[in-house]
Scaffold this active site. Structure first.
Site, PDB file in Angstrom:
ATOM      1  N   GLY A 174       0.837  -1.200   0.000  1.00 60.37           N
ATOM      2  CA  GLY A 174       0.000   0.000   0.000  1.00 60.37           C
ATOM      3  C   GLY A 174       0.869   1.247   0.000  1.00 60.37           C
ATOM      4  NE  ARG A 193       0.014  -6.656  -6.721  1.00 61.07           N
ATOM      5  CZ  ARG A 193       0.271  -5.439  -7.197  1.00 61.07           C
ATOM      6  NH1 ARG A 193       0.842  -5.283  -8.362  1.00 61.07           N
ATOM      7  NH2 ARG A 193      -0.021  -4.380  -6.481  1.00 61.07           N
ATOM      8  CB  ILE A 194      -4.095  -9.068  -2.107  1.00 60.55           C
ATOM      9  CG1 ILE A 194      -2.604  -8.715  -1.982  1.00 60.55           C
ATOM     10  CG2 ILE A 194      -4.616  -9.646  -0.800  1.00 60.55           C
ATOM     11  CD1 ILE A 194      -2.312  -7.546  -1.034  1.00 60.55           C
ATOM     12  NE  ARG A 211      -9.235   1.432 -10.365  1.00 62.40           N
ATOM     13  CZ  ARG A 211      -7.963   1.749 -10.154  1.00 62.40           C
ATOM     14  NH1 ARG A 211      -7.560   2.982 -10.262  1.00 62.40           N
ATOM     15  NH2 ARG A 211      -7.088   0.827  -9.821  1.00 62.40           N
ATOM     16  N   PRO A 230     -13.280  -4.945 -15.265  1.00 62.73           N
ATOM     17  CG  PRO A 230     -14.786  -5.574 -16.927  1.00 62.73           C
ATOM     18  CD  PRO A 230     -14.003  -4.407 -16.423  1.00 62.73           C
ATOM     19  CG  ASP A 285      -4.988  -7.623   9.270  1.00 59.85           C
ATOM     20  OD1 ASP A 285      -4.688  -7.779  10.486  1.00 59.85           O
ATOM     21  OD2 ASP A 285      -4.139  -7.561   8.361  1.00 59.85           O
ATOM     22  CG  HIS A 300      -2.156  -3.412   9.168  1.00 59.41           C
ATOM     23  ND1 HIS A 300      -2.341  -2.117   8.730  1.00 59.41           N
ATOM     24  CD2 HIS A 300      -1.798  -4.124   8.068  1.00 59.41           C
ATOM     25  CE1 HIS A 300      -2.098  -2.050   7.431  1.00 59.41           C
ATOM     26  NE2 HIS A 300      -1.760  -3.256   6.998  1.00 59.41           N
ATOM     27  CB  ILE A 301      -0.882  -9.519  11.660  1.00 55.60           C
ATOM     28  CG1 ILE A 301      -2.273 -10.168  11.773  1.00 55.60           C
ATOM     29  CG2 ILE A 301      -0.521  -8.790  12.948  1.00 55.60           C
ATOM     30  CD1 ILE A 301      -2.344 -11.294  12.807  1.00 55.60           C
TER      31      ILE A 301
END
Ligand code: GLV
Ligand code: GLV
Length: 323
Positions: free
Chosen positions: A80, A159-160, A181, A183, A264, A288-289
């Site tokens: 991020g 990706r995630i 945003r 397809p 998270d 946040h792990i």
């Protein structure tokens, strides 16, 4: 002549070693597990050619001014980058490195763990074992929601998000919906259906947020959003806390508008221990792990160091943020 780099926190040794053995920079490290105080950050960046920072460091106008024109590269130990004032950074000709891909698997795993923990009420159940609430096997006790036969909606199939979907599918998920945003061709790997947000919210048993925090996604999950979800649906967020309006989430959870939430990420981080959301049994909050495995954090530190070095030498970064 070694150039100065400032590292804003104690990071895994592997990454620091890459920097110290490079022979091109001397490292000034904020050698602590706690955030660098603003005054120390401003001092640290002063005269630095490179900055290695974390998602908890706000790199804004004030920091960039303190750094001055010497600063050429910022390397963040994160995928991020909402903590970076990207416009200002770009205008100053500073290059940015980040750590995509290497944390995808760890973050997707954690998100699945959080989803299951929330849906099957695991923290609550563990607490009952410890506090004497487990009196006998009870047919109506501690029931939750399962993935088998369910519809999952992923907001942000990057990706995630895709890695999360790939892990959830084998649990017997019947339909995999997603919204974002655009397809994504790779959605075919999970038979993902691109649908309008309203349809995703109305049909999903699990709503998983995995989008970047941008002006468009800020407070995306608010009263209206939760109002469109099923009363039996579980909400999961492992992206950024600011995607969620937490007052509205509290209202949705305490009124029974939605079944449960697993987070998270929160605003602020850390969340104060007396925060109302922490009093709700149907809200599971982690600190946040997402990327926190030993190996992933080690690899992230090496990638962040190599991004920084490549930037200092004017070469190709392993992972440059190109906007
Ligand atoms: C974690 O949230 C990251 O951005 O790497
Ligand atoms: C977002 O960070 C993604 O890689 O999905």
């Amino acid at each position: 002549q070694l150039v100065k780099v400032f590292v804003t926190r104690r990071i895994p040794q592997e990454g620091l070693k890459v920097l110290s053995q490079s022979g091109i920079c001397h490292v000034q490290l904020w050698d602590s597990d706690e955030p660098v105080p603003q005054a120390e950050l401003l001092k640290g960046v002063s005269g630095a050619r490179g900055l290695l920072c974390l998602l908890s460091d706000k790199i804004d106008q004030e920091v960039l001014d303190a750094a001055g024109p010497d600063l050429k590269v910022i390397s963040t130990l994160s995928v991020g980058f909402d903590h970076l004032a990207i416009e200002d950074i770009r205008n100053r000709g500073i290059r940015v490195g980040y750590t995509p891909d290497v944390l995808t698997d760890a973050t997707a795993e954690l998100t699945v763990a959080l989803l299951l923990a929330t849906a099957r009420r695991i923290p609550e159940a563990v607490a009952e074992v410890k506090n004497g609430g487990w009196s006998t096997w009870k047919p109506l006790w501690m029931c939750g929601y399962g993935l088998s036969g369910s519809t999952v909606g992923v907001i942000g199939l990057g990706r995630i998000g895709l890695a999360i979907a790939k892990r959830l599918k084998p649990f017997g998920v019947k339909r995999l919906l997603y919204w974002g945003r655009t397809p994504k061709p790779e959605a075919s790997e999970v038979e993902g259906e691109f649908v309008p947000l309203d349809a995703l919210l109305g049909e999903s048993d699990f709503v998983v947020v995995s989008c970047a925090l941008t002006p468009e996604t800020q407070q995306l999950c608010s009263k209206d959003f939760f109002g469109k979800m099923k009363k039996t649906a579980v909400f999961v967020n492992s992206s950024r806390g600011a995607v969620v309006n937490q007052e509205d989430l509290y209202e949705a959870l305490s009124s029974g508008q939605i079944a449960a939430a697993g987070l998270d990420v929160t605003t602020p981080e850390p969340l104060p221990p007396d925060h109302p959301l922490l009093k709700l049994k149907n809200c599971v909050i982690l600190p946040h792990i997402g990327s926190a495995t030993y190996s992933t954090r080690g690899i992230m530190s090496v990638l962040a160091a190599n991004n920084l070095l490549a930037g200092l030498m004017g070469g190709k970064m392993p992972s440059e943020l190109v906007l």
